[in-house]
Scaffold this motif. Sequence first.
Motif, mmCIF file in Angstrom:
data_model
loop_
_atom_site.group_PDB
_atom_site.id
_atom_site.type_symbol
_atom_site.label_atom_id
_atom_site.label_comp_id
_atom_site.label_asym_id
_atom_site.label_seq_id
_atom_site.Cartn_x
_atom_site.Cartn_y
_atom_site.Cartn_z
ATOM 1 N N GLY A 224 0.770 -1.207 -0.023
ATOM 2 C CA GLY A 224 -0.035 0.153 0.001
ATOM 3 C C GLY A 224 0.930 1.240 -0.058
ATOM 4 O O GLY A 224 1.966 1.069 -0.575
ATOM 5 N N LEU A 225 0.302 2.208 0.741
ATOM 6 C CA LEU A 225 1.229 3.495 0.663
ATOM 7 C C LEU A 225 2.208 3.183 1.793
ATOM 8 O O LEU A 225 2.231 2.561 2.470
ATOM 9 N N VAL A 226 3.587 3.745 1.637
ATOM 10 C CA VAL A 226 4.604 3.498 2.367
ATOM 11 C C VAL A 226 4.746 4.867 3.210
ATOM 12 O O VAL A 226 4.720 6.020 2.858
ATOM 13 N N GLU A 227 4.818 4.580 4.580
ATOM 14 C CA GLU A 227 5.281 5.624 5.558
ATOM 15 C C GLU A 227 6.866 6.024 5.605
ATOM 16 O O GLU A 227 7.643 5.064 5.638
ATOM 17 N N VAL A 228 7.090 7.091 5.210
ATOM 18 C CA VAL A 228 8.424 7.477 5.219
ATOM 19 C C VAL A 228 8.800 8.678 6.126
ATOM 20 O O VAL A 228 7.984 9.677 6.230
ATOM 21 N N LEU A 229 9.897 8.895 6.650
ATOM 22 C CA LEU A 229 10.350 10.005 7.406
ATOM 23 C C LEU A 229 11.775 10.322 7.094
ATOM 24 O O LEU A 229 12.788 9.437 7.078
ATOM 25 N N ASN A 230 12.218 11.478 6.583
ATOM 26 C CA ASN A 230 13.601 11.920 6.358
ATOM 27 C C ASN A 230 14.332 12.130 7.755
ATOM 28 O O ASN A 230 13.756 12.198 8.698
ATOM 29 N N ALA A 233 17.393 16.429 12.715
ATOM 30 C CA ALA A 233 18.664 16.772 13.445
ATOM 31 C C ALA A 233 18.918 16.250 14.687
ATOM 32 O O ALA A 233 19.766 16.156 15.026
ATOM 33 N N THR A 234 17.669 16.147 15.424
ATOM 34 C CA THR A 234 17.840 15.880 16.792
ATOM 35 C C THR A 234 17.125 14.658 17.190
ATOM 36 O O THR A 234 15.965 14.188 16.576
ATOM 37 N N LEU A 235 17.572 13.845 18.265
ATOM 38 C CA LEU A 235 17.107 12.810 18.872
ATOM 39 C C LEU A 235 15.540 13.090 19.317
ATOM 40 O O LEU A 235 14.653 12.370 19.458
ATOM 41 N N SER A 236 15.461 14.206 20.201
ATOM 42 C CA SER A 236 14.141 14.774 20.742
ATOM 43 C C SER A 236 13.145 14.918 19.636
ATOM 44 O O SER A 236 11.971 14.265 19.889
ATOM 45 N N SER A 237 13.441 15.477 18.628
ATOM 46 C CA SER A 237 12.466 15.990 17.533
ATOM 47 C C SER A 237 11.869 14.486 16.862
ATOM 48 O O SER A 237 11.024 14.226 16.402
ATOM 49 N N PHE A 238 13.022 13.384 16.637
ATOM 50 C CA PHE A 238 12.784 12.071 16.040
ATOM 51 C C PHE A 238 11.914 11.346 17.094
ATOM 52 O O PHE A 238 10.846 10.659 16.346
ATOM 53 N N ARG A 239 12.152 11.450 18.442
ATOM 54 C CA ARG A 239 11.300 10.890 19.362
ATOM 55 C C ARG A 239 9.747 11.388 19.143
ATOM 56 O O ARG A 239 8.743 10.497 18.988
ATOM 57 N N GLU A 240 9.618 12.621 18.983
ATOM 58 C CA GLU A 240 8.130 13.084 18.825
ATOM 59 C C GLU A 240 7.473 12.620 17.670
ATOM 60 O O GLU A 240 6.462 12.583 17.427
ATOM 61 N N ASP A 241 8.530 12.680 16.607
ATOM 62 C CA ASP A 241 7.765 12.365 15.237
ATOM 63 C C ASP A 241 7.274 10.902 15.192
ATOM 64 O O ASP A 241 6.532 10.591 14.640
ATOM 65 N N LEU A 242 8.057 9.981 15.787
ATOM 66 C CA LEU A 242 7.665 8.878 16.121
ATOM 67 C C LEU A 242 6.337 8.547 16.861
ATOM 68 O O LEU A 242 5.337 7.986 16.528
ATOM 69 N N LYS A 243 6.617 9.281 17.954
ATOM 70 C CA LYS A 243 5.189 9.250 18.900
ATOM 71 C C LYS A 243 4.041 9.554 18.160
ATOM 72 O O LYS A 243 2.994 9.076 18.315
ATOM 73 N N ASN A 244 3.886 10.749 17.542
ATOM 74 C CA ASN A 244 2.872 11.365 16.709
ATOM 75 C C ASN A 244 2.721 10.862 15.209
ATOM 76 O O ASN A 244 1.801 11.357 14.621
ATOM 77 N N GLU A 245 3.712 9.882 14.856
ATOM 78 C CA GLU A 245 3.464 9.280 13.384
ATOM 79 C C GLU A 245 3.463 10.606 12.520
ATOM 80 O O GLU A 245 2.603 10.584 11.634
ATOM 81 N N PHE A 247 4.366 11.035 9.517
ATOM 82 C CA PHE A 247 5.198 10.640 8.334
ATOM 83 C C PHE A 247 4.587 10.742 7.263
ATOM 84 O O PHE A 247 3.263 11.412 7.180
ATOM 85 N N GLU A 248 5.252 10.892 6.162
ATOM 86 C CA GLU A 248 4.535 11.174 4.704
ATOM 87 C C GLU A 248 4.261 9.904 4.020
ATOM 88 O O GLU A 248 4.962 8.732 4.196
ATOM 89 N N LEU A 249 3.260 9.955 3.562
ATOM 90 C CA LEU A 249 2.471 8.642 3.058
ATOM 91 C C LEU A 249 2.547 8.855 1.231
ATOM 92 O O LEU A 249 2.129 9.841 0.879
ATOM 93 N N VAL A 250 3.646 7.712 0.930
ATOM 94 C CA VAL A 250 3.837 7.975 -0.591
ATOM 95 C C VAL A 250 3.547 6.735 -1.323
ATOM 96 O O VAL A 250 3.578 5.868 -0.596
ATOM 97 N N LYS A 251 3.363 6.702 -2.512
ATOM 98 C CA LYS A 251 3.297 5.272 -3.198
ATOM 99 C C LYS A 251 4.693 4.839 -3.286
ATOM 100 O O LYS A 251 5.770 5.645 -3.455
ATOM 101 N N LEU A 252 5.049 3.566 -3.524
ATOM 102 C CA LEU A 252 6.241 2.983 -3.825
ATOM 103 C C LEU A 252 6.989 3.567 -4.907
ATOM 104 O O LEU A 252 8.238 3.899 -4.657
ATOM 105 N N GLU A 253 6.421 4.010 -5.857
ATOM 106 C CA GLU A 253 7.272 4.277 -7.039
ATOM 107 C C GLU A 253 7.551 5.641 -6.771
ATOM 108 O O GLU A 253 8.668 6.008 -7.515
ATOM 109 N N GLN A 254 7.118 6.406 -5.690
ATOM 110 C CA GLN A 254 7.874 7.939 -5.471
ATOM 111 C C GLN A 254 8.970 7.650 -4.860
ATOM 112 O O GLN A 254 9.898 8.607 -4.662
#
Length: 489
Positions: A224-230, A233-245, A247-254
């Motif tokens: 289906g669509l793929v969850e991606v996250l670039n 810069a920081t561990l704290s922002s990454f933690r928040e991004d995972l917690k709140n999901e 993510f960008e949803l993209v087609k595999l071809e993208q």
Amino acid sequence: MARKEKTIKREGIDARSVGYYATPRFVADFLSKKMLKINPTGKTVLDPAVGKEELLDNFFSSGKSIDSFDIINYSKTGMSNFAQRDFLEVYIEYKASFEGELWIHQKSFDYDYYICNPPYNCHEVDYIRNNKTKLKSYFPVGTHNMYSMFLSALIDIAKPDSLIGVIVADSFLTSNVHSKLREQILRECAIHSVILCPTSLFRGSSADVRTCILVLQKGKYNQGLVEVLNRGATLSSFREDLKNEKFELVKLEQLLLNTGHPTPQFVIGMNDEILRLFLDNKKLSDVFKCVTCISTGDDARYLSLEQKPPYSVPFYKNPASHKFKGRADAFLVDNYRDIALLDKNFMLRNKTLVGQEGIACSSMGLPFSAVYLPKGAVTGVNPTIFPSEGELHWLLSYLNSSLVTYLVRGVLIRTNMVTSGYINALPIPDFSEGIKSQLAMVAIDVLSEQKNPLDAVDEIDRILFNSLKISASTSRNIKEFARNLNSRV
């Protein structure tokens, strides 16, 4: 150059030799909960590099039956049925005899979930070196490192619809040596998540490594669509991004970019403006010759740090710390062409080009730079371009732009080694003669020391962004990436 050995001891164990780095709890929770969300009804779990069972809490609390392997019996909490064995050896036994007594309780690999933080090894470890012949026969994806073999084995043994969740080095996304692993993933699996982790994720284990969270499911029909996250810069922002999901949803071809390599590369965070550069323009290899030149086979014998008889040929090995105007890393022995005929270890490639005026590009390290290569100077295995005299200066400016830094380090290759193959895949826009003239003048001003290289890059960026009609937001992202390579690559 010899690699400096590093040792990190934990509980009397050399972490680098076994490749074990403890998974942070918030990452373990995210990965296991993600797999349980995709399939809440599975019953069995395998962790083939279990360490201290950091990845298993949520499976255990959900009542799953868990088996595990590791070459070391670390202290554990008793959540899994543990066997102190090497998973790669178990896999080889399994492949060699499907009817024999395979491993503990004679089970097959019939699991609903495979979760793993496989060993990280930045270079070939003794196990691979001592077992290369056997490993090659069982791992067509290659024996370049431990994590790629673990991932390939898990994909191979997984039953249809089972989930595979791993935290792995992200070099497989773009590196040519991992093209067969990418092919296996694309051929056999659906991709649910590709999440780039900050380089500081394992800093608590005294390691800065570029990793990603990868969630696969056996069977392409599950795509289906793929969850991606670039990479942030920081561990704290990454933690928040995972917690709140977040993510960008993209087609595999993208996510796939075909640059002429055997298998498409996985590209995270590339928007349509950047994609169009690749799709709408010629590759560098269509316009210029980008090659490698000399491998001495014995630097101590054929190179000198001082220019003195019989070492007078300027040798450019890796101009990563310079832009536009570099200096020789060493001096090559004068009769190198004769030596190439006598010493089989002395490799002289592209003989008709060696010694011509050109552009030497960096090959190792995060920064990407290009410097003027004067006539009579030579290069090593770093990418070297030999344009005509009329094309040299504008191309030198283009290669030193923030845009090309992003295209090389953010799109084409995420490992530290940049070879000519990746540079040959760079898009070369069809600039007007007026734009080429503007770019050329900037390079000429830097080479004549009339302009500072940093100011020159800013000017080049303005010319390119305007000429290519790159939006303000994309321009900002490109410049921010180029300024913060350590946290963005």
